[in-house]
Design a protein around this motif. Sequence first.
Motif, PDB file in Angstrom:
ATOM      1  N   ARG A 165       0.867  -1.172   0.000  1.00 35.69           N
ATOM      2  CA  ARG A 165       0.000   0.000   0.000  1.00 35.69           C
ATOM      3  C   ARG A 165       0.907   1.225   0.000  1.00 35.69           C
ATOM      4  O   ARG A 165       1.887   1.272   0.740  1.00 35.69           O
ATOM      5  N   ALA A 166       0.572   2.226  -0.826  1.00 32.25           N
ATOM      6  CA  ALA A 166       1.333   3.479  -0.855  1.00 32.25           C
ATOM      7  C   ALA A 166       0.359   4.623  -1.101  1.00 32.25           C
ATOM      8  O   ALA A 166      -0.389   4.597  -2.078  1.00 32.25           O
ATOM      9  N   ASN A 167       0.358   5.593  -0.199  1.00 31.33           N
ATOM     10  CA  ASN A 167      -0.496   6.772  -0.329  1.00 31.33           C
ATOM     11  C   ASN A 167       0.334   8.029  -0.121  1.00 31.33           C
ATOM     12  O   ASN A 167       1.230   8.052   0.730  1.00 31.33           O
ATOM     13  N   ALA A 168       0.005   9.088  -0.871  1.00 27.98           N
ATOM     14  CA  ALA A 168       0.485  10.429  -0.559  1.00 27.98           C
ATOM     15  C   ALA A 168      -0.588  11.048   0.323  1.00 27.98           C
ATOM     16  O   ALA A 168      -1.767  11.079  -0.057  1.00 27.98           O
ATOM     17  N   VAL A 169      -0.207  11.494   1.517  1.00 27.21           N
ATOM     18  CA  VAL A 169      -1.177  12.034   2.472  1.00 27.21           C
ATOM     19  C   VAL A 169      -0.799  13.479   2.785  1.00 27.21           C
ATOM     20  O   VAL A 169       0.353  13.763   3.119  1.00 27.21           O
ATOM     21  N   ALA A 193      -5.216   9.510  14.508  1.00 31.04           N
ATOM     22  CA  ALA A 193      -5.444   8.978  15.852  1.00 31.04           C
ATOM     23  C   ALA A 193      -4.299   8.003  16.134  1.00 31.04           C
ATOM     24  O   ALA A 193      -3.534   7.627  15.232  1.00 31.04           O
ATOM     25  N   TRP A 194      -4.174   7.583  17.380  1.00 31.81           N
ATOM     26  CA  TRP A 194      -3.236   6.507  17.698  1.00 31.81           C
ATOM     27  C   TRP A 194      -3.637   5.295  16.866  1.00 31.81           C
ATOM     28  O   TRP A 194      -4.831   5.016  16.693  1.00 31.81           O
ATOM     29  N   HIS A 195      -2.663   4.583  16.333  1.00 26.75           N
ATOM     30  CA  HIS A 195      -2.944   3.386  15.550  1.00 26.75           C
ATOM     31  C   HIS A 195      -1.683   2.538  15.453  1.00 26.75           C
ATOM     32  O   HIS A 195      -0.594   2.979  15.816  1.00 26.75           O
ATOM     33  N   SER A 196      -1.852   1.305  14.974  1.00 31.77           N
ATOM     34  CA  SER A 196      -0.699   0.433  14.711  1.00 31.77           C
ATOM     35  C   SER A 196      -0.988  -0.366  13.439  1.00 31.77           C
ATOM     36  O   SER A 196      -2.138  -0.561  13.058  1.00 31.77           O
ATOM     37  N   HIS A 197       0.091  -0.802  12.813  1.00 28.99           N
ATOM     38  CA  HIS A 197       0.012  -1.591  11.584  1.00 28.99           C
ATOM     39  C   HIS A 197       0.566  -2.984  11.861  1.00 28.99           C
ATOM     40  O   HIS A 197       1.640  -3.112  12.463  1.00 28.99           O
ATOM     41  N   GLY A 198      -0.153  -3.997  11.409  1.00 29.93           N
ATOM     42  CA  GLY A 198       0.249  -5.378  11.655  1.00 29.93           C
ATOM     43  C   GLY A 198       1.618  -5.730  11.109  1.00 29.93           C
ATOM     44  O   GLY A 198       2.324  -6.558  11.682  1.00 29.93           O
ATOM     45  N   LEU A 199       2.017  -5.076   9.999  1.00 32.11           N
ATOM     46  CA  LEU A 199       3.324  -5.360   9.403  1.00 32.11           C
ATOM     47  C   LEU A 199       4.224  -4.120   9.380  1.00 32.11           C
ATOM     48  O   LEU A 199       5.210  -4.086   8.656  1.00 32.11           O
ATOM     49  N   GLY A 200       3.884  -3.109  10.169  1.00 31.07           N
ATOM     50  CA  GLY A 200       4.710  -1.907  10.243  1.00 31.07           C
ATOM     51  C   GLY A 200       4.324  -0.889   9.184  1.00 31.07           C
ATOM     52  O   GLY A 200       3.476  -1.128   8.325  1.00 31.07           O
ATOM     53  N   GLN A 201       4.967   0.281   9.272  1.00 34.76           N
ATOM     54  CA  GLN A 201       4.701   1.375   8.335  1.00 34.76           C
ATOM     55  C   GLN A 201       5.958   2.216   8.171  1.00 34.76           C
ATOM     56  O   GLN A 201       6.697   2.448   9.128  1.00 34.76           O
ATOM     57  N   ALA A 212       3.100   7.388   2.661  1.00 35.77           N
ATOM     58  CA  ALA A 212       2.945   6.305   3.631  1.00 35.77           C
ATOM     59  C   ALA A 212       3.016   4.980   2.885  1.00 35.77           C
ATOM     60  O   ALA A 212       2.342   4.791   1.875  1.00 35.77           O
ATOM     61  N   LEU A 213       3.853   4.078   3.398  1.00 35.35           N
ATOM     62  CA  LEU A 213       4.038   2.744   2.806  1.00 35.35           C
ATOM     63  C   LEU A 213       3.759   1.705   3.871  1.00 35.35           C
ATOM     64  O   LEU A 213       4.297   1.784   4.979  1.00 35.35           O
ATOM     65  N   TRP A 214       2.911   0.739   3.555  1.00 33.95           N
ATOM     66  CA  TRP A 214       2.603  -0.341   4.488  1.00 33.95           C
ATOM     67  C   TRP A 214       2.083  -1.529   3.706  1.00 33.95           C
ATOM     68  O   TRP A 214       1.910  -1.451   2.492  1.00 33.95           O
TER      69      TRP A 214
END
Length: 134
Positions: A36-40, A49-57, A106-108
Motif C-alpha cells: 500500500r502506498a499513499n500520498a497524504v 489517531a493513535w494506531h498500529s500496523h500489523g506489518l509496520g509502516q 505512507a508505505l505499508w
Amino acid sequence: MELLKKQPTMKLPTEWFTGDAWADVIYRGEDPSRVRANAVRFSPGARTAWHSHGLGQTLYIVEGIALVQSRGGEILEAHPGDVIWTPPGEEHWHGAAPDHFMTHIALWETDDVDWLEHVPDSEYGGPRRSTRTA
C-alpha cells in the motif's frame, strides 16, 4: 507493464483523523501483492489517531514539518527527506506541525490497521525533538 488509473483524492475520515487530511492512492497491491502506498496531505495541526500496523509502516516526509510519536516516546519533528519506520504493532500517530502543512508518502502492507483513540491537544502540543539536531 500497466499504466494505473489515478483515483480521486479522498478526504480522510474524522474517526481516524483530527483536522483535515487527504490521501491520494499511489498503489494498492492485489493478491499476491500486499503493498500500500499513499500520498497524504495534512493541514496545519491535523494528525492521525493513535494506531498500529500489523506489518509496520514507513513514512517518507515530502514537504512541511511532520510530528511523529510512538506510544510512550518523545514527539519527533521530521523534515523533508526524513524516513520514519514504525515496527509491526507499535502504537503511534503522525501529522502536521501546528503552523505548517505537511505531506508524506505512507508505505505499508495489508489493511491490518488497529485504530485507537484520538490524540488530545495536550499530548499533541508536548515537547518535541527535531531531526535536524538528531
